[in-house]
Design a protein around this motif. Structure first.
Motif, short mmCIF file in Angstrom:
data_model
loop_
_atom_site.label_atom_id
_atom_site.label_comp_id
_atom_site.label_asym_id
_atom_site.label_seq_id
_atom_site.Cartn_x
_atom_site.Cartn_y
_atom_site.Cartn_z
N GLY B 41 0.78 -1.23 0.00
CA GLY B 41 0.00 0.00 0.00
C GLY B 41 0.81 1.28 0.00
N LYS B 42 2.13 1.15 -0.20
CA LYS B 42 3.01 2.33 -0.17
C LYS B 42 3.79 2.44 -1.47
N GLY B 43 4.37 3.62 -1.69
CA GLY B 43 5.27 3.79 -2.82
C GLY B 43 6.64 3.22 -2.52
N PRO B 44 7.40 2.85 -3.55
CA PRO B 44 8.76 2.34 -3.32
C PRO B 44 9.63 3.37 -2.61
N GLU B 45 10.54 2.85 -1.78
CA GLU B 45 11.45 3.70 -1.02
C GLU B 45 12.88 3.33 -1.39
N PHE B 46 13.68 4.33 -1.70
CA PHE B 46 15.04 4.12 -2.17
C PHE B 46 15.92 3.47 -1.11
N LEU B 47 16.75 2.50 -1.57
CA LEU B 47 17.73 1.86 -0.69
C LEU B 47 19.16 2.18 -1.12
N PHE B 48 19.52 1.79 -2.36
CA PHE B 48 20.90 1.91 -2.82
C PHE B 48 20.97 2.31 -4.29
N THR B 49 22.10 2.92 -4.65
CA THR B 49 22.49 3.10 -6.03
C THR B 49 23.88 2.50 -6.23
N LEU B 50 24.05 1.75 -7.32
CA LEU B 50 25.35 1.19 -7.69
C LEU B 50 25.65 1.63 -9.12
N TYR B 51 26.90 2.03 -9.37
CA TYR B 51 27.22 2.59 -10.67
C TYR B 51 28.17 1.74 -11.50
#
Lengths: 111, 111
Positions: B41-51
Motif C-alpha cells: 500500500g506504499k510507494g517504493p522507497e530508495f535503498l541503494f544506487t550502484l554505478y
C-alpha cells in the motif's frame, strides 16, 4: 517536507469517463515520472518529463496524456477510461540522475 | 531491448536465516542500478544506487553488490520488519533518464 504528493488516493471510474490524477513535488526536481503497477508486472513507465514544458512517452502511453506547465506539477489525464486502466498509479521525481522519490500511489478502478 | 529480471519472485525466510535476492539486467550501457523497498500500500522507497561493477553498498542488514550482468541484495540475519517487496531498477545511457524496473521479489521473514 511533503516530497511527492498524489491525489486522489482511491477512485472508482466508470467505463468511458475521464479523470485527472494529480501529482505535485516540493523538491524542485526537474524530472518527473508516471508509472503504473499491476500485480506481478512491476512498474511500467507511462510518461515522463525532463522539465517544465517537456514531456515524452514511456513504455505504455496509450490512453493517457500529461502536461507539465510548472516544475512542481505533473498531472496524468485518463481519457475514455477502460477496465485495462485499473491499476495503481505512482508519480515519482528525481534531480538529474539518482534515486526516485515516489508518492503514495493512486488506486484506480474502472468498472 | 533493455531488460531487468528479478529472482526469486517470492522468498520466505526464518528470522536470522540469511539469503540473497538477484537482479539480472541487459542494458546497452549501464548508468546506474537502483534497489528499492516497497511496503504494501506504499510507494517504493530508495535503498541503494550502484554505478560500476565491483561496487558494494551496505545499510543495516542489507548489502548490495554489482557485477557486469547482475546485482545481488544480500540480507544478513533478517528480522520480520524486513518483510517487503524489493525492486530493482536500471537506468541506461541514452534513454533520456528513463528507469526500467524488474517485477520484484516479495520477501517474508517469519519470526
Amino acid at each position: 517536507n511533503a516530497g511527492v504528493t498524489q491525489t486522489p488516493k482511491f477512485h472508482i471510474l466508470k467505463i468511458g469517463q475521464s479523470m485527472t490524477l494529480q501529482c505535485t513535488q516540493d523538491m524542485n526536481h526537474n524530472y518527473m515520472y508516471w508509472y503504473r503497477q499491476d500485480p506481478g508486472m512491476g512498474l511500467k513507465l507511462i510518461y515522463y518529463s525532463v522539465g517544465a514544458g517537456i514531456t515524452d512517452k514511456g513504455e505504455v502511453p496509450n490512453g493517457y496524456n500529461v502536461s507539465r506547465s510548472t516544475t512542481e506539477d505533473f498531472p496524468l489525464r485518463l481519457e475514455l477510461a477502460a477496465p485495462s486502466q485499473t491499476s495503481v498509479y505512482f508519480c515519482a521525481s528525481t534531480q538529474v540522475t539518482g534515486e526516485l522519490f515516489f508518492g503514495e500511489g493512486s488506486r484506480l478502478t474502472v468498472l | 531491448e533493455d531488460q531487468v529480471t528479478q529472482s526469486p519472485e517470492a522468498l520466505r525466510l526464518q528470522e536470522g536465516e540469511s539469503s540473497s535476492l538477484n537482479c539480472s539486467y541487459t542494458v546497452s550501457g549501464l548508468r546506474g542500478l537502483f534497489w528499492y523497498r516497497q511496503d504494501p500500500g506504499k510507494g517504493p522507497e530508495f535503498l541503494f544506487t550502484l554505478y560500476s561493477a565491483g561496487e558494494e553498498k551496505e545499510k543495516e542488514r542489507l548489502k548490495a553488490t554489482l557485477t557486469k550482468k547482475e546485482s545481488f541484495l544480500h540480507i544478513t540475519a533478517p528480522k520480520p520488519e524486513d518483510s517487503a517487496t524489493y525492486l530493482c531498477a536500471v537506468q541506461a545511457r541514452g534513454t533520456g533518464n528513463q528507469f526500467y524496473f524488474g517485477t520484484g521479489t516479495s520477501l517474508t521473514v517469519i519470526p
